[in-house]
Design a protein around this motif. Structure first.
Motif, PDB file in Angstrom:
ATOM      1  N   MET A   1       0.836  -1.184   0.000  1.00  0.00           N
ATOM      2  CA  MET A   1       0.000   0.000   0.000  1.00  0.00           C
ATOM      3  C   MET A   1       0.879   1.246   0.000  1.00  0.00           C
ATOM      4  SD  MET A   1      -2.869   0.961   2.747  1.00  0.00           S
ATOM      5  CE  MET A   1      -3.270   2.635   3.036  1.00  0.00           C
ATOM      6  N   LYS A   2       0.501   2.214  -0.804  1.00  0.00           N
ATOM      7  CA  LYS A   2       1.255   3.456  -0.903  1.00  0.00           C
ATOM      8  C   LYS A   2       0.356   4.628  -0.523  1.00  0.00           C
ATOM      9  CE  LYS A   2       4.126   1.814  -4.689  1.00  0.00           C
ATOM     10  NZ  LYS A   2       4.505   2.018  -6.078  1.00  0.00           N
ATOM     11  N   ILE A   3       0.949   5.617   0.138  1.00  0.00           N
ATOM     12  CA  ILE A   3       0.241   6.866   0.436  1.00  0.00           C
ATOM     13  C   ILE A   3       1.078   8.009  -0.119  1.00  0.00           C
ATOM     14  CG2 ILE A   3      -0.556   8.447   2.216  1.00  0.00           C
ATOM     15  CD1 ILE A   3      -1.298   6.152   3.933  1.00  0.00           C
ATOM     16  N   ASP A   4       0.411   8.898  -0.836  1.00  0.00           N
ATOM     17  CA  ASP A   4       1.066  10.064  -1.440  1.00  0.00           C
ATOM     18  C   ASP A   4       0.762  11.286  -0.575  1.00  0.00           C
ATOM     19  OD1 ASP A   4       2.157  12.017  -3.008  1.00  0.00           O
ATOM     20  OD2 ASP A   4       0.897  11.642  -4.753  1.00  0.00           O
ATOM     21  N   TYR A   5       1.814  11.864   0.008  1.00  0.00           N
ATOM     22  CA  TYR A   5       1.671  13.079   0.797  1.00  0.00           C
ATOM     23  C   TYR A   5       2.115  14.256  -0.058  1.00  0.00           C
ATOM     24  CZ  TYR A   5       0.977  10.108   4.822  1.00  0.00           C
ATOM     25  OH  TYR A   5       0.494   9.183   5.699  1.00  0.00           O
ATOM     26  N   LYS A   6       1.142  14.941  -0.644  1.00  0.00           N
ATOM     27  CA  LYS A   6       1.452  16.119  -1.441  1.00  0.00           C
ATOM     28  C   LYS A   6       1.798  17.255  -0.492  1.00  0.00           C
ATOM     29  CE  LYS A   6      -1.528  14.905  -5.270  1.00  0.00           C
ATOM     30  NZ  LYS A   6      -2.148  13.706  -4.773  1.00  0.00           N
ATOM     31  N   GLN A   7       2.934  17.862  -0.725  1.00  0.00           N
ATOM     32  CA  GLN A   7       3.365  18.947   0.143  1.00  0.00           C
ATOM     33  C   GLN A   7       3.121  20.273  -0.553  1.00  0.00           C
ATOM     34  OE1 GLN A   7       7.329  17.671   0.989  1.00  0.00           O
ATOM     35  NE2 GLN A   7       6.643  15.954   2.228  1.00  0.00           N
ATOM     36  N   ASN A   8       3.806  21.290  -0.130  1.00  0.00           N
ATOM     37  CA  ASN A   8       3.553  22.619  -0.673  1.00  0.00           C
ATOM     38  C   ASN A   8       4.146  22.788  -2.061  1.00  0.00           C
ATOM     39  OD1 ASN A   8       6.036  22.354   0.459  1.00  0.00           O
ATOM     40  ND2 ASN A   8       6.046  24.272   1.531  1.00  0.00           N
ATOM     41  N   ARG A   9       3.878  23.927  -2.633  1.00  0.00           N
ATOM     42  CA  ARG A   9       4.370  24.232  -3.977  1.00  0.00           C
ATOM     43  C   ARG A   9       5.887  24.396  -3.973  1.00  0.00           C
ATOM     44  NH1 ARG A   9      -0.639  27.179  -3.898  1.00  0.00           N
ATOM     45  NH2 ARG A   9      -1.919  26.497  -5.652  1.00  0.00           N
ATOM     46  N   VAL A  10       6.487  24.198  -5.130  1.00  0.00           N
ATOM     47  CA  VAL A  10       7.924  24.377  -5.277  1.00  0.00           C
ATOM     48  C   VAL A  10       8.276  25.858  -5.222  1.00  0.00           C
ATOM     49  CG1 VAL A  10       9.857  24.084  -6.879  1.00  0.00           C
ATOM     50  CG2 VAL A  10       8.210  22.238  -6.578  1.00  0.00           C
ATOM     51  N   PHE A  11       7.439  26.692  -5.838  1.00  0.00           N
ATOM     52  CA  PHE A  11       7.701  28.125  -5.910  1.00  0.00           C
ATOM     53  C   PHE A  11       6.935  28.855  -4.807  1.00  0.00           C
ATOM     54  CE2 PHE A  11       8.185  26.438 -10.210  1.00  0.00           C
ATOM     55  CZ  PHE A  11       9.476  26.869 -10.493  1.00  0.00           C
ATOM     56  N   PRO A  12       7.513  29.925  -4.245  1.00  0.00           N
ATOM     57  CA  PRO A  12       6.801  30.688  -3.214  1.00  0.00           C
ATOM     58  C   PRO A  12       5.590  31.427  -3.796  1.00  0.00           C
ATOM     59  CG  PRO A  12       8.941  31.688  -3.672  1.00  0.00           C
ATOM     60  CD  PRO A  12       8.861  30.417  -4.461  1.00  0.00           C
ATOM     61  N   LEU A  13       4.765  31.956  -2.892  1.00  0.00           N
ATOM     62  CA  LEU A  13       3.510  32.583  -3.274  1.00  0.00           C
ATOM     63  C   LEU A  13       3.690  33.711  -4.285  1.00  0.00           C
ATOM     64  CD1 LEU A  13       0.453  32.841  -2.842  1.00  0.00           C
ATOM     65  CD2 LEU A  13       0.946  34.387  -0.940  1.00  0.00           C
ATOM     66  N   MET A  14       4.741  34.495  -4.147  1.00  0.00           N
ATOM     67  CA  MET A  14       4.945  35.611  -5.057  1.00  0.00           C
ATOM     68  C   MET A  14       5.144  35.130  -6.504  1.00  0.00           C
ATOM     69  SD  MET A  14       5.510  36.226  -2.026  1.00  0.00           S
ATOM     70  CE  MET A  14       5.687  37.275  -0.665  1.00  0.00           C
ATOM     71  N   PHE A  15       5.875  34.033  -6.677  1.00  0.00           N
ATOM     72  CA  PHE A  15       6.084  33.469  -8.005  1.00  0.00           C
ATOM     73  C   PHE A  15       4.822  32.802  -8.538  1.00  0.00           C
ATOM     74  CE2 PHE A  15      10.505  33.781  -6.607  1.00  0.00           C
ATOM     75  CZ  PHE A  15      11.068  34.365  -7.721  1.00  0.00           C
ATOM     76  N   VAL A  16       4.016  32.225  -7.639  1.00  0.00           N
ATOM     77  CA  VAL A  16       2.758  31.611  -8.065  1.00  0.00           C
ATOM     78  C   VAL A  16       1.822  32.672  -8.627  1.00  0.00           C
ATOM     79  CG1 VAL A  16       0.713  30.365  -7.250  1.00  0.00           C
ATOM     80  CG2 VAL A  16       2.972  29.648  -6.501  1.00  0.00           C
ATOM     81  N   MET A  17       1.811  33.852  -8.019  1.00  0.00           N
ATOM     82  CA  MET A  17       0.991  34.948  -8.555  1.00  0.00           C
ATOM     83  C   MET A  17       1.491  35.376  -9.933  1.00  0.00           C
ATOM     84  SD  MET A  17       0.001  37.107  -5.079  1.00  0.00           S
ATOM     85  CE  MET A  17       1.350  38.187  -5.233  1.00  0.00           C
ATOM     86  N   ILE A  18       2.802  35.418 -10.104  1.00  0.00           N
ATOM     87  CA  ILE A  18       3.365  35.731 -11.421  1.00  0.00           C
ATOM     88  C   ILE A  18       2.992  34.635 -12.424  1.00  0.00           C
ATOM     89  CG2 ILE A  18       5.529  35.965 -12.718  1.00  0.00           C
ATOM     90  CD1 ILE A  18       6.698  37.281 -10.160  1.00  0.00           C
ATOM     91  N   GLY A  19       3.055  33.377 -11.993  1.00  0.00           N
ATOM     92  CA  GLY A  19       2.680  32.264 -12.863  1.00  0.00           C
ATOM     93  C   GLY A  19       1.218  32.328 -13.281  1.00  0.00           C
ATOM     94  N   ALA A  20       0.341  32.709 -12.362  1.00  0.00           N
ATOM     95  CA  ALA A  20      -1.080  32.850 -12.703  1.00  0.00           C
ATOM     96  C   ALA A  20      -1.274  33.972 -13.722  1.00  0.00           C
ATOM     97  CB  ALA A  20      -1.887  33.110 -11.437  1.00  0.00           C
TER      98      ALA A  20
END
Length: 160
Positions: A1-20
């Motif tokens: 059995m496997k469990i996938d723990y998705k963690q936070n984004r690779v890029f910080p919030l400021m870059f995510v806003m630029i990406g959007a």
């Protein structure tokens, strides 16, 4: 059995806003159906990578291995590592901070309190990060569930 723990984004919030913003600009340019459509496609691809790339950990309970990965949608790139030298599980409290500056010199700061689950070796000096939680109760429940499945002991962090 496997469990996938998705963690936070690779890029910080400021870059995510630029990406959007890049995604939005790319969609607008794509909808123009002219020579700018190729530029729009490139902007959209870069924006999607910035916004949707995540880190994570997969625990394989049968094989007693862990895989740290960087993933984009269903593609997960990483290597498997054995957890045979680890026999304890613990929760540590961390304060995380991400900062950025605007063009006018205003500082933007994102602060979060995190309860992180770790696998520990006998001396508690080697740690393997499993996942982060914002609530201690949820982190404790998840740590106990992992400890039961791996037959590990849930302990208080105390390096020797």
């Amino acid at each position: 059995m496997k469990i996938d723990y998705k963690q936070n984004r690779v890029f910080p919030l400021m870059f995510v806003m630029i990406g959007a913003t890049l995604c939005l600009c790319g969609l607008i340019l794509l909808s123009s159906f002219n020579s700018n459509a190729i530029v729009g496609l490139v902007l959209l691809a870069i924006g999607v990578i910035i916004v949707f790339t995540r880190k994570g950990a997969i625990i394989d309970f049968r094989e007693r291995k862990i895989k740290y990965y960087i993933g984009l949608f269903f593609i997960r790139i990483g290597n498997w590592k054995t957890i045979e030298s680890y026999s304890f599980i613990s929760i540590l409290h961390l304060n995380q901070q991400s900062s950025g500056y605007s063009r006018t010199g205003i500082k933007f700061t994102e602060k979060t309190k995190v309860y992180r689950i770790y696998l520990l070796n006998n001396s508690h000096r080697e740690k393997l990060k499993i996942n982060d939680f914002k609530d201690l109760e949820i982190a404790t429940l998840e740590a106990n569930k992992i400890a039961k499945k791996l037959n590990f002991e849930f302990v208080i962090y105390n390096p020797v």
